[in-house]
Design a protein around this motif. Structure first.
Motif, mmCIF file in Angstrom:
data_model
loop_
_atom_site.group_PDB
_atom_site.id
_atom_site.type_symbol
_atom_site.label_atom_id
_atom_site.label_comp_id
_atom_site.label_asym_id
_atom_site.label_seq_id
_atom_site.Cartn_x
_atom_site.Cartn_y
_atom_site.Cartn_z
ATOM 1 N N VAL A 62 1.020 -1.369 0.329
ATOM 2 C CA VAL A 62 -0.218 -0.348 0.410
ATOM 3 C C VAL A 62 1.053 1.515 0.402
ATOM 4 C CG1 VAL A 62 -0.061 -0.352 2.708
ATOM 5 C CG2 VAL A 62 -1.969 1.125 0.968
ATOM 6 N N ILE A 85 -2.777 -1.198 -2.959
ATOM 7 C CA ILE A 85 -3.547 -0.502 -2.712
ATOM 8 C C ILE A 85 -2.580 1.112 -3.014
ATOM 9 C CG2 ILE A 85 -5.426 0.886 -1.211
ATOM 10 C CD1 ILE A 85 -4.963 -2.199 0.162
ATOM 11 N N VAL A 87 -3.287 4.904 -2.733
ATOM 12 C CA VAL A 87 -4.681 5.862 -1.549
ATOM 13 C C VAL A 87 -4.050 7.277 -2.278
ATOM 14 C CG1 VAL A 87 -5.624 6.625 0.439
ATOM 15 C CG2 VAL A 87 -4.346 4.486 0.041
ATOM 16 N N LEU A 104 -2.438 5.473 6.509
ATOM 17 C CA LEU A 104 -1.623 4.479 6.375
ATOM 18 C C LEU A 104 -2.340 3.636 7.539
ATOM 19 C CD1 LEU A 104 2.289 4.494 5.342
ATOM 20 C CD2 LEU A 104 0.698 3.948 3.868
ATOM 21 N N GLU A 106 -5.115 4.135 8.803
ATOM 22 C CA GLU A 106 -6.175 3.125 8.463
ATOM 23 C C GLU A 106 -6.706 2.654 7.273
ATOM 24 O OE1 GLU A 106 -9.157 5.241 10.734
ATOM 25 O OE2 GLU A 106 -8.271 6.294 11.296
ATOM 26 N N THR A 107 -5.522 2.434 6.483
ATOM 27 C CA THR A 107 -5.847 1.467 4.977
ATOM 28 C C THR A 107 -6.072 -0.169 6.322
ATOM 29 O OG1 THR A 107 -4.931 3.385 4.136
ATOM 30 C CG2 THR A 107 -5.106 0.910 3.363
ATOM 31 N N LYS A 110 -8.446 -0.665 7.629
ATOM 32 C CA LYS A 110 -9.619 -2.554 6.817
ATOM 33 C C LYS A 110 -9.073 -3.197 6.035
ATOM 34 C CE LYS A 110 -12.220 0.686 4.201
ATOM 35 N NZ LYS A 110 -13.831 0.864 4.402
ATOM 36 N N GLU A 111 -7.666 -3.696 5.629
ATOM 37 C CA GLU A 111 -7.364 -4.910 5.591
ATOM 38 C C GLU A 111 -7.055 -6.063 6.263
ATOM 39 O OE1 GLU A 111 -6.174 -5.827 2.590
ATOM 40 O OE2 GLU A 111 -7.584 -3.778 1.577
ATOM 41 N N VAL A 208 -7.877 3.557 -3.522
ATOM 42 C CA VAL A 208 -8.925 4.356 -2.524
ATOM 43 C C VAL A 208 -9.258 5.838 -1.889
ATOM 44 C CG1 VAL A 208 -9.219 3.873 0.348
ATOM 45 C CG2 VAL A 208 -8.339 1.958 -1.185
ATOM 46 N N ASP A 212 -13.753 6.919 1.398
ATOM 47 C CA ASP A 212 -13.237 5.350 1.884
ATOM 48 C C ASP A 212 -12.768 4.482 2.813
ATOM 49 O OD1 ASP A 212 -14.899 4.222 -0.631
ATOM 50 O OD2 ASP A 212 -12.056 4.951 -1.678
ATOM 51 N N LEU A 213 -11.521 5.769 3.689
ATOM 52 C CA LEU A 213 -11.267 5.665 4.687
ATOM 53 C C LEU A 213 -12.369 6.306 6.295
ATOM 54 C CD1 LEU A 213 -7.562 5.855 3.980
ATOM 55 C CD2 LEU A 213 -8.991 3.624 3.514
#
Length: 264
Positions: A62, A85, A87, A104, A106-107, A110-111, A208, A212-213
């Protein structure tokens, strides 16, 4: 099991360059972009764990950045990463390492990976703070400057050796999931195969948005950052003179320079 590797596309200067009109950075026309060297080692460490495992391991890379970052992400895909990914939102321009760390984090929420790797630092700005920032936002354990890693998928602890000053190593046991910042030399990064490069060219890169985050433009950018670039400039070069001749001639020249400096 999932390992997320945070990567950055870094800038290197061409031999001749110009400072941007606002004086806060180098003009992009004079920059060359590539994957951060430390991140190459982070990806390789994740790939080693994936290939040695009897269970399925997914390696996800990411990055936070504009469209041009896709090139570096495809380089990671060519070396074996399963997904990539990116962002970005233009409002994130000027974000410092701590704000990037929040994006990062927040990403990562989600992951939901089992481990997070990042490079110790980036070669262009060298803040060495993004990984620490990510761990702080996640409230996860963190080990920095990792020069050796003993970890198997499913383990709830990892043993790392951290590189300290003076050539010392510090062996640490750390609870997982954790954020590890990986040092150069921990492994030997692979070259991408021709087949890998061709396959990477057709793989999608997931885009993303901040929305989205659960973030907005008010959460990122220079205004939200705790450090901001005031100006960038080329410092004046110091003056140095080689004094040649016999010892007596050199001594006389030094006395002359001192007297000139004193205004004598």
């Amino acid at each position: 099991m999932k390992i997320l590797v945070a990567v950055k596309q870094v800038a290197a200067l061409e031999e001749d360059f110009e400072i941007r009109a606002d004086g806060k950075d180098v003009d992009e026309d004079f920059m060359l972009y590539d994957l951060n060297e430390w991140d190459d080692y982070s990806l390789e460490e994740a790939m080693k764990i994936k290939e040695a495992s009897d269970t399925e391991v997914e390696v996800v890379v990411v990055s936070v950045g504009p469209d041009r970052v896709d090139e570096s992400l495809r380089k990671c895909l060519a070396k074996g990463a399963d997904r990539a990914i990116r962002v970005w939102d233009d409002s994130a321009e000027g974000s410092d390492a701590v704000v990037i760390g929040r994006i990062l984090a927040e990403t990562i929420k989600k992951e939901a990976p089992d481990m997070v790797f990042a490079g110790v630092q980036s070669s262009d700005q060298a803040y060495a703070s993004t990984g620490i920032s990510v761990a702080s936002y996640l409230n996860w354990p963190h080990a920095a400057v990792v020069a050796d890693l003993q970890y198997k998928p499913g383990d709830n602890k990892a043993v790392v050796r951290r590189e300290l000053e003076g050539g010392l190593l510090q062996e640490v046991e750390i609870n997982c999931p954790a954020v590890l910042t990986i040092q150069l030399g921990i492994n030997k990064p692979r070259y991408a195969s021709l087949r890998g490069i061709k396959q990477a060219a057709t793989k999608p890169i997931e885009e993303v948005s901040l929305g989205d985050l659960g973030l907005s433009a008010d959460d990122v950018g220079a205004a939200k950052s705790m450090s901001r670039v005031r100006r960038m400039y080329v410092p004046e070069k110091g003056r140095a003179t080689m004094i040649e001749g016999t010892l007596a001639e050199q001594a006389a020249k030094i006395i002359q320079i001192i007297n000139e400096f004193k205004g004598a």
